[in-house]
Design a protein around this motif. Sequence first.
Motif, PDB file in Angstrom:
ATOM      1  N   ASN A 248       0.830  -1.204   0.000  1.00 59.56           N
ATOM      2  CA  ASN A 248       0.000   0.000   0.000  1.00 59.56           C
ATOM      3  C   ASN A 248       0.866   1.257   0.000  1.00 59.56           C
ATOM      4  N   LEU A 249       1.979   1.213   0.717  1.00 56.78           N
ATOM      5  CA  LEU A 249       2.890   2.352   0.726  1.00 56.78           C
ATOM      6  C   LEU A 249       3.591   2.496  -0.624  1.00 56.78           C
ATOM      7  N   VAL A 250       3.904   1.378  -1.256  1.00 59.88           N
ATOM      8  CA  VAL A 250       4.496   1.421  -2.597  1.00 59.88           C
ATOM      9  C   VAL A 250       3.561   2.137  -3.563  1.00 59.88           C
ATOM     10  N   ARG A 251       2.283   1.808  -3.496  1.00 60.30           N
ATOM     11  CA  ARG A 251       1.303   2.442  -4.401  1.00 60.30           C
ATOM     12  C   ARG A 251       1.207   3.946  -4.162  1.00 60.30           C
ATOM     13  N   GLN A 252       1.620   4.401  -2.992  1.00 66.23           N
ATOM     14  CA  GLN A 252       1.562   5.828  -2.683  1.00 66.23           C
ATOM     15  C   GLN A 252       2.842   6.561  -3.094  1.00 66.23           C
ATOM     16  N   GLY A 253       3.747   5.855  -3.800  1.00 70.23           N
ATOM     17  CA  GLY A 253       4.936   6.503  -4.330  1.00 70.23           C
ATOM     18  C   GLY A 253       6.193   6.322  -3.506  1.00 70.23           C
TER      19      GLY A 253
END
Length: 332
Positions: A248-253
């Motif tokens: 989820n943090l990856v998807r946030q950049g």
Amino acid sequence: MTERDVFLPVGAQPTLDALVEQAITAEELGYDRAWFPESWGRDAVTAITTAAERTDEIGLGTSIVNVYSRSPALLGQTAATLQEATDGRFRLGVGPSGPIVIENWHGMEFGNPLRRTRETIDIVKQVLDGEPVQYDGEYFDLDGFKLRCGAPDPAPPVDAAALGPKMVELVGRFADGWHAVNYTKDGIAERLEDLERGAELGDRDIDDLRVTLSVSCCALEDEQRANDLVAQHIAFYIGGMGTYYRDNLVRQGYDDLANEIYDAWQEDEREHAIDLVKSELREQMGAAGTPEQARTQVEQYEAIDAVDAVYISFPRGATTDEIHETMTALAP
């Protein structure tokens, strides 16, 4: 006006009475709603029932009960009963949780969480309508179930927790609210677009959906202790709770940072993972510091467009006294 809720650490309290006392305190402090999680400590249903008997006005809800360990029909019965027990103050929050919890703890196949959550929401809402349930799904095939008692009026809203874009879109189409957990101040914006797209697909008004954002908070006179606790909590979720919070943090950049925190935690380099959170992420996630600093940070989350409620959650390492101090400092 954005509501301010509180997320009570069910498993961390020494007794059920101590937990319920926190709900009573939250009501006295003016919080709009107390959310009860369910993981591996006390069950949320008993806790909410007890809190309902000892409070008068504060809203009560589950955040979350998973969609595997109870059948959808039972979840519907439970929601109807809790709406009655709380005199109409209940919201049901559901979600798929993750494979570590579902497979290792409950012994069930995680399967397709998207489809199972969709079917659960559908069936729960049919149960709460009070009419005979007819459902032909991939996971559930129901025929003839009907509440023997009167259907709750009004029916309690059914919210869902979601991380990925497709699950958030599903919430927009079928649920009454979205529980957003482990988001940065900037990162939630893209998922709000998914929620709006889901509402459009479901021919629904986005303004009718309640967006509740979880923020890990610690407000203490000891500024360093507060920051340490929140950073440790964030690092634990990214590094130690499976891969879905990392992803989820990856998807946030935050691709490189998310993986570095995860790898450090998995390799038992916990202090390095916490230091990474402190130096590169803490300003974007959580609210910590002195009471004045933490209040300012919470207000920044409340100012995000489309967020209807922020719930104050507490870091896993906080003591009962530190939870009380934070709850008091951040009261509405």
